[in-house]
Design an enzyme around this catalytic site. Structure first.
Site, PDB file in Angstrom:
ATOM      1  N   THR A 288     -43.306  31.166  72.349  1.00  0.00           N
ATOM      2  CA  THR A 288     -43.655  30.494  71.094  1.00  0.00           C
ATOM      3  C   THR A 288     -45.054  30.913  70.683  1.00  0.00           C
ATOM      4  O   THR A 288     -45.942  31.054  71.537  1.00  0.00           O
ATOM      5  CB  THR A 288     -43.546  28.962  71.211  1.00  0.00           C
ATOM      6  OG1 THR A 288     -43.922  28.377  69.968  1.00  0.00           O
ATOM      7  CG2 THR A 288     -44.404  28.396  72.322  1.00  0.00           C
ATOM      8  N   GLU A 289     -45.238  31.154  69.380  1.00  0.00           N
ATOM      9  CA  GLU A 289     -46.488  31.768  68.929  1.00  0.00           C
ATOM     10  C   GLU A 289     -47.710  30.888  69.065  1.00  0.00           C
ATOM     11  O   GLU A 289     -48.840  31.363  68.939  1.00  0.00           O
ATOM     12  CB  GLU A 289     -46.373  32.305  67.496  1.00  0.00           C
ATOM     13  CG  GLU A 289     -46.002  31.293  66.451  1.00  0.00           C
ATOM     14  CD  GLU A 289     -44.542  31.369  66.079  1.00  0.00           C
ATOM     15  OE1 GLU A 289     -44.254  31.236  64.879  1.00  0.00           O
ATOM     16  OE2 GLU A 289     -43.684  31.559  66.961  1.00  0.00           O
ATOM     17  N   ASN A 290     -47.506  29.584  69.326  1.00  0.00           N
ATOM     18  CA  ASN A 290     -48.678  28.742  69.544  1.00  0.00           C
ATOM     19  C   ASN A 290     -49.176  28.792  70.992  1.00  0.00           C
ATOM     20  O   ASN A 290     -50.074  28.049  71.359  1.00  0.00           O
ATOM     21  CB  ASN A 290     -48.415  27.292  69.106  1.00  0.00           C
ATOM     22  CG  ASN A 290     -47.226  26.669  69.814  1.00  0.00           C
ATOM     23  OD1 ASN A 290     -46.186  27.295  69.955  1.00  0.00           O
ATOM     24  ND2 ASN A 290     -47.367  25.432  70.249  1.00  0.00           N
TER      25      ASN A 290
END
Length: 210
Positions: A46-48
């Site tokens: 996930t990009e976070n």
């Protein structure tokens, strides 16, 4: 009969190669995590800033330090890792993800993707990491409804909405049919509750079938 959202998520999950590193986009694609076999070896990113993400959980079971990019609470799997946003985007841009699955407003016959803005004056644009994923992932799959609420096709000859990426989408999964986008055109691999001929009459995109 057309596929329900859960069946569609199961279908996409079954096509993800074992051991792949995968990013699931905000919205419907997050449900794919519920259908990945524990022994598949698929690693969710996930990009976070998380690698080894599990599935979305109810608020009653939430650890709010563990969320996906859509701010939904998720689980962590054994071996999960956390890192800075910049490192996460470097993974995306550097070609380290095998597959990303995103939603879309439109996909063109050439594989162009439009999923961040409809161009409407009152729309709130939300590109997030979609552009980085569109150009960085080895495969870009789209999971969407085939038609809008007003019946307009979302698989189109060319996108009329602002583009997220050009010639990046390789597969499209919808409730009525699945498509593979190739340099030679759009190929229908399966239909659900609709015939190939009916599908062709409702879309302006030339179709072939497997």
């Amino acid at each position: 009969m057309s596929l329900g959202k859960d069946d569609l998520a199961r279908l996409v999950a079954a096509d993800i190669p074992d051991g792949a590193y995968v990013n699931l986009g905000i919205g419907q694609p997050t449900t794919i995590a519920h259908h990945l076999s524990p022994d598949s070896g698929v690693v969710l990113h996930t990009e976070n800033g998380m690698l080894g993400m599990g599935e979305v959980v109810p608020d009653s079971e939430a650890d709010w330090d563990l969320t996906n990019a859509g701010k939904q609470p998720v689980t962590e799997l054994p071996g999960a890792a956390y890192f800075h946003h910049a490192d996460s985007f470097a993974m995306m841009r550097g070609g380290h993800l095998d597959v990303c699955v995103m939603g879309a407003f439109q996909v063109s016959a050439a594989g162009d993707l439009a999923n961040w803005h409809t161009g409407a004056p009152d729309a709130i644009p939300a590109v997030g990491g979609a552009m980085d994923l569109a150009v960085g992932a080895k495969e870009v799959w789209v999971m969407m409804t085939l038609f809008t609420k007003s019946g307009e096709p979302k698989l189109v000859p060319s996108c009329t909405y602002p583009l997220t990426g050009k010639s990046c989408v390789t597969r499209v999964y919808t409730e009525l049919a699945t498509f593979v986008i190739t340099p030679d055109g759009v190929r229908v691999t399966d239909t659900f509750g609709i015939t190939f001929e009916e599908l062709g009459s409702r879309l302006e995109v030339p179709l072939t079938r497997s």
